[in-house]
Design a protein around this motif. Structure first.
Motif, PDB file in Angstrom:
ATOM      1  N   LYS B   3       0.856  -1.190   0.000  1.00 24.35           N
ATOM      2  CA  LYS B   3       0.000   0.000   0.000  1.00 24.35           C
ATOM      3  C   LYS B   3       0.891   1.239   0.000  1.00 24.35           C
ATOM      4  N   ILE B   4       0.599   2.161  -0.895  1.00 25.71           N
ATOM      5  CA  ILE B   4       1.354   3.416  -0.923  1.00 25.71           C
ATOM      6  C   ILE B   4       0.854   4.317   0.196  1.00 25.71           C
ATOM      7  N   HIS B   5       1.766   4.896   0.931  1.00 23.94           N
ATOM      8  CA  HIS B   5       1.426   5.737   2.088  1.00 23.94           C
ATOM      9  C   HIS B   5       0.367   6.787   1.697  1.00 23.94           C
ATOM     10  N   PRO B   6      -0.647   6.997   2.534  1.00 22.06           N
ATOM     11  CA  PRO B   6      -1.742   7.912   2.182  1.00 22.06           C
ATOM     12  C   PRO B   6      -1.264   9.311   1.768  1.00 22.06           C
ATOM     13  N   GLN B   7      -0.219   9.794   2.394  1.00 21.61           N
ATOM     14  CA  GLN B   7       0.272  11.136   2.039  1.00 21.61           C
ATOM     15  C   GLN B   7       0.828  11.156   0.622  1.00 21.61           C
ATOM     16  N   LEU B   8       1.587  10.110   0.255  1.00 25.48           N
ATOM     17  CA  LEU B   8       2.095  10.010  -1.117  1.00 25.48           C
ATOM     18  C   LEU B   8       0.939   9.837  -2.104  1.00 25.48           C
ATOM     19  N   ALA B   9      -0.020   8.998  -1.721  1.00 27.90           N
ATOM     20  CA  ALA B   9      -1.162   8.745  -2.611  1.00 27.90           C
ATOM     21  C   ALA B   9      -1.948  10.024  -2.857  1.00 27.90           C
ATOM     22  N   GLN B  10      -1.999  10.881  -1.854  1.00 25.85           N
ATOM     23  CA  GLN B  10      -2.745  12.141  -1.982  1.00 25.85           C
ATOM     24  C   GLN B  10      -1.967  13.160  -2.815  1.00 25.85           C
ATOM     25  N   ASP B  11      -0.663  13.220  -2.594  1.00 26.56           N
ATOM     26  CA  ASP B  11       0.153  14.253  -3.244  1.00 26.56           C
ATOM     27  C   ASP B  11       0.536  13.895  -4.673  1.00 26.56           C
ATOM     28  N   CYS B  12       0.442  12.616  -5.020  1.00 26.66           N
ATOM     29  CA  CYS B  12       1.019  12.138  -6.280  1.00 26.66           C
ATOM     30  C   CYS B  12       0.002  11.379  -7.117  1.00 26.66           C
ATOM     31  N   LEU B  13       0.370  11.232  -8.381  1.00 24.06           N
ATOM     32  CA  LEU B  13      -0.399  10.423  -9.324  1.00 24.06           C
ATOM     33  C   LEU B  13       0.424   9.176  -9.636  1.00 24.06           C
ATOM     34  N   LEU B  14      -0.194   7.993  -9.516  1.00 24.63           N
ATOM     35  CA  LEU B  14       0.514   6.751  -9.853  1.00 24.63           C
ATOM     36  C   LEU B  14       0.581   6.606 -11.366  1.00 24.63           C
ATOM     37  N   LEU B  15       1.807   6.531 -11.899  1.00 27.18           N
ATOM     38  CA  LEU B  15       1.980   6.411 -13.352  1.00 27.18           C
ATOM     39  C   LEU B  15       2.136   4.963 -13.797  1.00 27.18           C
ATOM     40  N   LEU B  20      10.618  -3.351  -9.460  1.00 22.47           N
ATOM     41  CA  LEU B  20      10.587  -3.153  -8.001  1.00 22.47           C
ATOM     42  C   LEU B  20       9.698  -1.998  -7.577  1.00 22.47           C
ATOM     43  N   CYS B  21       9.820  -0.879  -8.262  1.00 24.98           N
ATOM     44  CA  CYS B  21       9.268   0.381  -7.735  1.00 24.98           C
ATOM     45  C   CYS B  21       8.016   0.852  -8.482  1.00 24.98           C
ATOM     46  N   HIS B  22       7.093   1.401  -7.696  1.00 19.61           N
ATOM     47  CA  HIS B  22       6.035   2.220  -8.274  1.00 19.61           C
ATOM     48  C   HIS B  22       6.651   3.537  -8.737  1.00 19.61           C
ATOM     49  N   LEU B  23       6.131   4.075  -9.836  1.00 15.97           N
ATOM     50  CA  LEU B  23       6.554   5.397 -10.296  1.00 15.97           C
ATOM     51  C   LEU B  23       5.407   6.379 -10.091  1.00 15.97           C
ATOM     52  N   LEU B  24       5.669   7.420  -9.309  1.00 19.38           N
ATOM     53  CA  LEU B  24       4.659   8.429  -9.014  1.00 19.38           C
ATOM     54  C   LEU B  24       5.088   9.767  -9.605  1.00 19.38           C
ATOM     55  N   GLN B 133       9.430   2.990 -24.301  1.00 21.60           N
ATOM     56  CA  GLN B 133       9.283   2.053 -25.421  1.00 21.60           C
ATOM     57  C   GLN B 133      10.583   1.908 -26.206  1.00 21.60           C
ATOM     58  N   HIS B 134      11.399   2.966 -26.176  1.00 19.10           N
ATOM     59  CA  HIS B 134      12.653   2.931 -26.935  1.00 19.10           C
ATOM     60  C   HIS B 134      13.858   2.608 -26.058  1.00 19.10           C
ATOM     61  N   ASN B 135      13.651   2.473 -24.757  1.00 13.76           N
ATOM     62  CA  ASN B 135      14.734   2.181 -23.812  1.00 13.76           C
ATOM     63  C   ASN B 135      14.208   1.121 -22.850  1.00 13.76           C
ATOM     64  N   THR B 136      14.633  -0.105 -23.089  1.00 12.20           N
ATOM     65  CA  THR B 136      13.943  -1.230 -22.471  1.00 12.20           C
ATOM     66  C   THR B 136      14.790  -1.968 -21.435  1.00 12.20           C
ATOM     67  N   ALA B 137      15.842  -1.312 -20.923  1.00 16.07           N
ATOM     68  CA  ALA B 137      16.695  -1.987 -19.932  1.00 16.07           C
ATOM     69  C   ALA B 137      15.870  -2.338 -18.688  1.00 16.07           C
ATOM     70  N   GLN B 138      14.887  -1.511 -18.349  1.00 16.94           N
ATOM     71  CA  GLN B 138      13.963  -1.816 -17.262  1.00 16.94           C
ATOM     72  C   GLN B 138      12.555  -1.818 -17.841  1.00 16.94           C
ATOM     73  N   VAL B 139      11.778  -2.809 -17.475  1.00 20.50           N
ATOM     74  CA  VAL B 139      10.406  -2.919 -17.993  1.00 20.50           C
ATOM     75  C   VAL B 139       9.491  -1.994 -17.197  1.00 20.50           C
ATOM     76  N   PHE B 140       8.765  -1.143 -17.899  1.00 20.79           N
ATOM     77  CA  PHE B 140       7.801  -0.267 -17.241  1.00 20.79           C
ATOM     78  C   PHE B 140       6.400  -0.654 -17.672  1.00 20.79           C
ATOM     79  N   ASN B 141       5.502  -0.752 -16.707  1.00 22.62           N
ATOM     80  CA  ASN B 141       4.093  -1.020 -17.007  1.00 22.62           C
ATOM     81  C   ASN B 141       3.244   0.133 -16.491  1.00 22.62           C
ATOM     82  N   GLY B 142       2.697   0.901 -17.393  1.00 24.42           N
ATOM     83  CA  GLY B 142       1.858   2.027 -17.013  1.00 24.42           C
ATOM     84  C   GLY B 142       0.501   1.552 -16.484  1.00 24.42           C
ATOM     85  N   VAL B 143      -0.152   2.434 -15.719  1.00 27.35           N
ATOM     86  CA  VAL B 143      -1.494   2.081 -15.217  1.00 27.35           C
ATOM     87  C   VAL B 143      -2.533   2.716 -16.128  1.00 27.35           C
TER      88      VAL B 143
END
Lengths: 143, 143
Positions: B3-15, B20-24, B133-143
């Protein structure tokens, strides 16, 4: 050896070095505030380091973070590579407490620096060197 | 999923997320300001992650830093794990410019946040996704 940026050299005391990084003590007794400076020329960003150096920076940062955690038992560590004023790559490692001079604000520019006494600096060096002697995952050489 | 901390969830948009990491995206149009949040329970400090996760955080941070460097061509990146307010480990990645709202000061608490328009957010997502899409060293999955 890479020349340490004049602003860092003025603000900090050189304590020694790990395989990659110089270890500096910021001359601000408000917080246990240390800085790792990779000994590499013309590097401003972590992603500009070679992959091997990035790994080594991570290893030294984690090793030193554990040192700070055990010696100072802070409420939180602040780890940051900013560099808006001093472009030479340097990574702040700061032990923060709920009762410190500007908690929870970041330390940069928050309150004027207060000087260490010679005795305080000697005490810090002794505590660090004692910890490094008992934790040898990264080799530290004091100056 | 952590669960993303409520303060982060409020201040940020989940991309989206890396392995490993969520990107906000921080909802502050003053700066291109993104946050990586490792999807691990009860971790406050980088050194508390497993060694494997530390390496992965480094890889994702460097990958995303290169993305910011190429998309935004900032004067400096600011990379920081502070967490004095939100204890859940999160790593700020901010593209800074000499002409931005508080240069050279750190961004935290410097000036009030300004809102993004929906069009601006759509544009940011498109630029990032195009780069991923053009730089695939790390896989990103958008929401």
């Amino acid at each position: 050896m890479t020349k340490i940026h004049p602003q860092l050299a003025q603000d900090c005391l050189l304590l020694g070095r790990f395989p990659l990084c110089h270890l500096l003590l910021n001359r601000d007794a408000n917080y246990p505030w240390f800085i790792l400076v990779p000994d590499r020329e013309n590097i401003r960003e972590i992603h500009e380091l070679s992959e091997k150096d990035q790994q080594q920076l991570l290893s030294e940062s984690v090793f030193f973070s554990r040192c700070l955690q055990q010696i100072y038992t802070p409420d939180k560590l602040n780890i940051a590579a900013l560099g808006n004023v001093v472009p030479q790559l340097h990574v702040h490692h700061i032990a923060r407490y709920r009762h410190d001079a500007c908690w929870p604000a970041p330390v940069w520019g928050a309150v004027p620096a207060t000087a260490y006494t010679d005795e305080q600096i000697t005490h810090i060096k002794q505590r660090l060197e004692n910890w490094f002697q008992h934790n040898t995952a990264q080799v530290f050489n004091g100056v």
